[in-house]
Design a protein around this motif. Structure first.
Motif, PDB file in Angstrom:
ATOM      1  N   SER A 227      -5.524  12.093  -6.213  1.00 26.01           N
ATOM      2  CA  SER A 227      -4.780  12.180  -5.106  1.00 26.01           C
ATOM      3  C   SER A 227      -6.627  13.112  -4.913  1.00 26.01           C
ATOM      4  CB  SER A 227      -3.792  13.705  -5.254  1.00 26.01           C
ATOM      5  OG  SER A 227      -3.915  14.689  -5.496  1.00 26.01           O
TER       6      SER A 227
ATOM      7  N   THR B 237       1.138   1.422   8.756  1.00 22.92           N
ATOM      8  CA  THR B 237       2.314   1.544   8.787  1.00 22.92           C
ATOM      9  C   THR B 237       2.789  -0.054   9.308  1.00 22.92           C
ATOM     10  OG1 THR B 237       2.889   1.901  10.891  1.00 22.92           O
ATOM     11  CG2 THR B 237       2.838   4.030   9.383  1.00 22.92           C
TER      12      THR B 237
ATOM     13  N   GLU C 153       0.849   3.732  -2.887  1.00 21.80           N
ATOM     14  CA  GLU C 153       0.568   5.407  -2.429  1.00 21.80           C
ATOM     15  C   GLU C 153       1.453   6.285  -2.882  1.00 21.80           C
ATOM     16  OE1 GLU C 153      -0.765   6.752   1.810  1.00 21.80           O
ATOM     17  OE2 GLU C 153       0.612   5.079   2.787  1.00 21.80           O
TER      18      GLU C 153
ATOM     19  N   ARG D 274      -5.866  13.475   2.348  1.00 26.28           N
ATOM     20  CA  ARG D 274      -6.524  12.068   2.857  1.00 26.28           C
ATOM     21  C   ARG D 274      -5.680  10.848   2.149  1.00 26.28           C
ATOM     22  NH1 ARG D 274     -11.444  10.921   3.974  1.00 26.28           N
ATOM     23  NH2 ARG D 274     -13.185  12.958   4.062  1.00 26.28           N
ATOM     24  N   ALA D 275      -5.424   9.744   2.423  1.00 27.80           N
ATOM     25  CA  ALA D 275      -4.479   8.717   2.052  1.00 27.80           C
ATOM     26  C   ALA D 275      -5.330   7.809   1.372  1.00 27.80           C
ATOM     27  CB  ALA D 275      -4.317   7.480   2.909  1.00 27.80           C
TER      28      ALA D 275
ATOM     29  N   ARG E 267       0.997   9.648  -4.798  1.00 23.68           N
ATOM     30  CA  ARG E 267       1.564  10.678  -4.771  1.00 23.68           C
ATOM     31  C   ARG E 267       2.328  11.841  -5.886  1.00 23.68           C
ATOM     32  NH1 ARG E 267       3.219   9.263  -0.003  1.00 23.68           N
ATOM     33  NH2 ARG E 267       4.465   7.681  -1.173  1.00 23.68           N
TER      34      ARG E 267
ATOM     35  N   THR F 148       1.291  -1.426   0.088  1.00 27.27           N
ATOM     36  CA  THR F 148      -0.254   0.152  -0.087  1.00 27.27           C
ATOM     37  C   THR F 148       0.829   1.451   0.170  1.00 27.27           C
ATOM     38  OG1 THR F 148      -2.274  -0.955   0.697  1.00 27.27           O
ATOM     39  CG2 THR F 148      -1.601   1.287   1.376  1.00 27.27           C
ATOM     40  N   SER F 149       1.616   0.882   0.853  1.00 24.53           N
ATOM     41  CA  SER F 149       3.017   2.322   0.988  1.00 24.53           C
ATOM     42  C   SER F 149       3.589   2.601  -0.655  1.00 24.53           C
ATOM     43  CB  SER F 149       4.010   2.211   1.890  1.00 24.53           C
ATOM     44  OG  SER F 149       4.635   1.421   1.289  1.00 24.53           O
TER      45      SER F 149
ATOM     46  N   THR G 164      -9.423   4.171  -0.735  1.00 23.36           N
ATOM     47  CA  THR G 164      -8.368   4.954   0.626  1.00 23.36           C
ATOM     48  C   THR G 164      -8.781   4.000   1.843  1.00 23.36           C
ATOM     49  OG1 THR G 164     -11.167   5.478   1.093  1.00 23.36           O
ATOM     50  CG2 THR G 164      -9.772   6.991  -0.540  1.00 23.36           C
TER      51      THR G 164
ATOM     52  N   SER H 220      -6.235   6.767   7.666  1.00 20.15           N
ATOM     53  CA  SER H 220      -4.733   6.936   6.770  1.00 20.15           C
ATOM     54  C   SER H 220      -4.255   5.248   7.290  1.00 20.15           C
ATOM     55  CB  SER H 220      -3.541   7.390   8.463  1.00 20.15           C
ATOM     56  OG  SER H 220      -2.918   6.578   9.436  1.00 20.15           O
TER      57      SER H 220
END
Length: 775
Positions: free
Chosen positions: A518, A598, A506, A522-523, A510, A502-503, A543, A595
């Motif tokens: 984007s 992590t 993102e 919000r994530a 981004r 997911t990171s 999201t 969010s």
């Protein structure tokens, strides 16, 4: 035993009145509701599903067509094709599951109208018994009429009268041969033979029906040719009569799930009250987002599906612009290549195998060997970045690197991961799968990405299994709960694997190809997809609250979208990302931003690996075509390969001529050694019979031994064109006997043909048969 048999026959016979579609007792309307539990989306009444008509109201050609293709022995058997049932039951028992059909028209009618649709061996036996009883009580035409009044013809049409109205705007009594042949071919597989969704397949199916009717002497060859040339109905003309609710495409999808589980009798007029998962507020916002972005009436169309990740609920489904004109659901039935939006499934496969995203590949044009040829891979607009790790390659959507990664993790493993995440259609385990070459639907893509949004857990449903959750609960007419379709979580990725993936996704939104999607504050994670020649464009993203897939393209054919985006080509980061952003801005307005979880950082170590015998192994220092891969600590292959110095594959040359085999081996390079064994009579002596080794690997210039046949008694000479006397003389000289097989037109006294042919091994006194010209 006699009393048991009598009791069984009596019990089965008592069900016959419930089979008649014209004598259903206490037919009760059911409803499909939105997720609020009170807004009616559709009424499930018998009159909606079909219009019952009599035998005289069905064109004879329609009756002939359906019998020809579904049950050609209909007028001969007693309801059960014993050979077909025996074959089906044997296959089921042998496989320990239900794998084969074998039903007559009578049995199909019984299955649809009198017994459960569950595929069990006991159901088949009950179905057969009831079919036999029915044939003792009902005349054939009554059974055939009831069957035609109940079967499903696709596009929401149940029964032959509704089908005639839906496809041809006519009545069943006025159906023509080409119309009847098309309709008769649909019930076997309404989705596959849908003339709107699959016109080529539907046309082929119609031709199959026509040829069957011709073979059974129901029509003439002239009838067949004229009907085969008739155009299929236009997609815009295929629609159910009547008014549809606010989410017609979604409603049709729900109906199909209900029918598959409960059968048409229980669904339509059975009093089922179905609370669906659709959120009408989000449904309206989906339409608004598409209409806000796509303003050109002759431009491309869009499909959108949105799913709530934690519950798996389908909350919005936009399947087309006009349900009245076309019932083809772009969100469900519209399967198109997803392009690079499929790459996260390759990345997920790599993470499951312990491959760290810091693994680096060169970004350049590559040729990937796929068994018998090389597959050239190039980047979008031939733009290369030198070399990059997997995270960067995902952000910039590098085809070259992902083709190499697909080769590393294995295309079959990518297909398995995609299925585990939520893709339900069949996927071919080809190398191009990593670049989105296999067609999928927006619904499948939204569901698979919702698994990412749900921490790597796919949501199934307790009542309908591994499929998108469109139904929340079902109650009967008395309000009693029939099905509480609860969400069930299936772990696909670990929480760390999913958070890491997911990171990376993102980063696509981004700073990569999905920047237009984007949402400030919000994530957002997602992936763009663009197919070759800009025929399809996707953005699939999520999201923590919603996972949404958007497809853009032309529904009826693959049309390059080279200038529709303000004079520029339509890619995944253009219209699809814009629609995704507008929809989610409206859908999430007023909610608290959340969010993503992590991940805990894991150390990695580099290992040089090689594909060998279908698995990855560690390089022993002598392997070729190796890859340097970073694996998380404790992961990666443990077995070391047994590569040889300057290793080459041993090609198979059995069946080749000796000259061709030597050329093939020299190309590796390998050394040829030839040995012989005595030839059998009539055996060819110029082909390689065997080789040692037959497969595997050797070092360059190692020896491959070839086995050829050696004739101990010479070979058959070439005789064609010789006079008969000269042919016999040559045969005698080699100990062979010439025999005249027959005479034929040709030059008198000359050999026209010989058996066996020249060049094969001979044997003492072996006969060679000759065809001689008689002038």
């Amino acid at each position: 035993m006699t009393s048991f048999t009598f009791g069984l026959i009596t019990a089965v016979a008592s069900q016959i009145p419930t089979c008649d579609p014209g004598h259903v007792q206490r037919e009760v309307d059911g409803h499909i509701y939105a997720n609020d539990g009170h807004t009616i989306l559709a009424t499930l009444r018998g009159a909606e599903s079909r219009i019952l008509i009599g035998t005289n109201d069905i064109a004879p050609i329609m009756q002939q067509a359906i019998v020809a293709v579904e049950d050609k022995r209909f007028y001969e058997h007693n309801g059960v094709d014993l050979r077909g049932i025996g074959r089906a039951v044997w296959a089921d028992v042998a496989s320990k599951k239900v794998v084969q059909g074998g039903s007559t028209i009578t049995q199909q009618f019984v299955k649809n109208s009198c017994v459960t649709s569950a595929r069990t061996i006991s159901r088949k036996l009950k179905e057969a018994a009831l079919a036999w009883q029915l044939e003792q009580r009902w005349p054939k035409l009554r059974i055939l009429t009831a069957y035609l009044n109940t079967i499903y013809f696709g596009n929401g049409a149940y029964g032959i009268q509704r089908a005639a109205q839906t496809y041809f705007n006519t009545t069943a009594s006025r159906l023509t041969l080409p119309q009847a042949a098309l309709l008769a071919g649909i019930p076997a597989d309404p989705s596959r033979y849908d003339p709107v969704a699959n016109p080529r397949t539907a046309r082929a199916r119609r031709l199959e029906v026509l040829k069957t009717m011709f073979a059974q002497e129901e029509i003439t060859a002239r009838d067949l040719r004229r009907a085969a040339r008739t155009q299929l109905p236009r997609a815009a003309d295929v629609h159910l009569p009547g008014i549809q609710g606010p989410a017609p495409y979604f409603v049709n999808y729900v109906k199909q799930q209900l029918i598959e589980k409960y059968g048409t009798r229980k669904v339509f007029g059975g009093g089922l009250n179905v609370q669906s998962t659709i959120d009408l507020r989000l449904q309206k916002l989906a339409r608004k987002a598409i209409e806000t972005v796509l303003k050109e009436p002759n431009g491309p169309s869009a499909a959108l599906v949105s799913i709530r990740p934690k519950t798996g609920e389908v909350v919005a489904m936009y399947g087309g612009d006009n349900f009245r004109q076309s019932q083809f659901n772009l969100a469900v039935q519209g399967e198109r290549q997803p392009g690079s939006s499929f790459k996260p499934f390759v990345l997920a496969t790599a993470l499951k195998q312990g491959i760290s995203p810091v693994t680096t590949f060169p970004s350049k044009p590559v040729l990937i060997f796929i068994g018998d040829k090389y597959w050239p891979v190039h980047n979008y607009e031939n733009d290369y970045i030198g070399s990059a790790d997997l995270a960067t390659a995902t952000v910039v959507s590098d085809n070259s690197i992902f083709a190499q990664l697909t080769r590393l993790v294995g295309p079959a493993n990518v297909a398995q991961t995609a299925h585990e995440l939520g893709i339900t259609r069949h996927l071919n385990p080809y190398f191009a799968i990593g670049l989105g070459a296999d067609a999928v639907s927006p619904l499948d893509m939204a569901r698979a990405f919702s698994t990412f949004a749900n921490g790597g857990r796919r949501v199934d449903s307790s009542g309908f299994g591994n499929r998108p959750r469109a139904i929340a609960r079902i109650s009967n007419a008395e309000g009693k709960l029939v099905e509480d379709n609860r969400p069930l979580n299936r772990v696909v990725l670990s929480s760390d694997q999913n958070a890491l993936l997911t990171s990376i996704l993102e980063g696509v939104v981004r700073s990569g190809t999905g920047k237009r999607a984007s949402l400030p504050g919000r994530a957002v994670a997602g992936k763009t997809g663009t197919t070759e020649n800009y025929g399809d464009a996707w953005f699939v993203g999520y999201t923590p609250q919603l996972a949404t897939a958007v497809w853009i393209g032309y529904p009826n054919k693959l049309t390059p979208m080279l200038s529709q985006y303000h004079g520029q080509a339509v890619a995944g980061g253009t219209f699809p990302a814009d629609i995704w952003r507008v929809f989610n801005q409206l859908a999430l307005a007023g909610t608290t931003p959340e969010s993503f979880p992590t991940y805990s950082y894991q150390y990695s170590t580099a290992k040089r690996v090689v594909w060998r015998n279908g698995v990855l192994q560690l390089d022993n220092g002598k392997c070729r075509a190796t890859e340097l891969v970073s694996y998380f600590v404790g992961r990666g292959p443990s077995r070391t390969a047994t590569c040889k110095p300057n290793e080459v594959d041993v090609p198979r040359v059995i069946g080749m001529s000796l000259t061709r085999a030597k050329i093939r081996l020299d190309a590796q390079p390998l050394t040829t050694n030839v040995v012989y064994k005595p030839a059998n009579a009539k055996q060819r002596v110029d082909l390689v019979l065997d080789q040692f080794p037959r497969k595997g690997r050797l070092s360059s210039y190692d020896t491959v031994t070839l086995v050829l046949a050696k004739p101990l008694h010479g070979v058959v000479p070439k005789l064609i064109g010789l006079s008969l006397n000269e042919a016999r003389r040559r045969l005698r000289a080699r100990g062979l006997v010439g025999v005249i097989e027959r005479f034929a037109d040709g030059r008198a006294g000359r050999v026209l043909a010989q058996m066996p042919v020249a060049g094969v091994a001979g044997a003492p006194r072996m006969k060679v048969r000759l065809v001689v010209g008689h002038g």
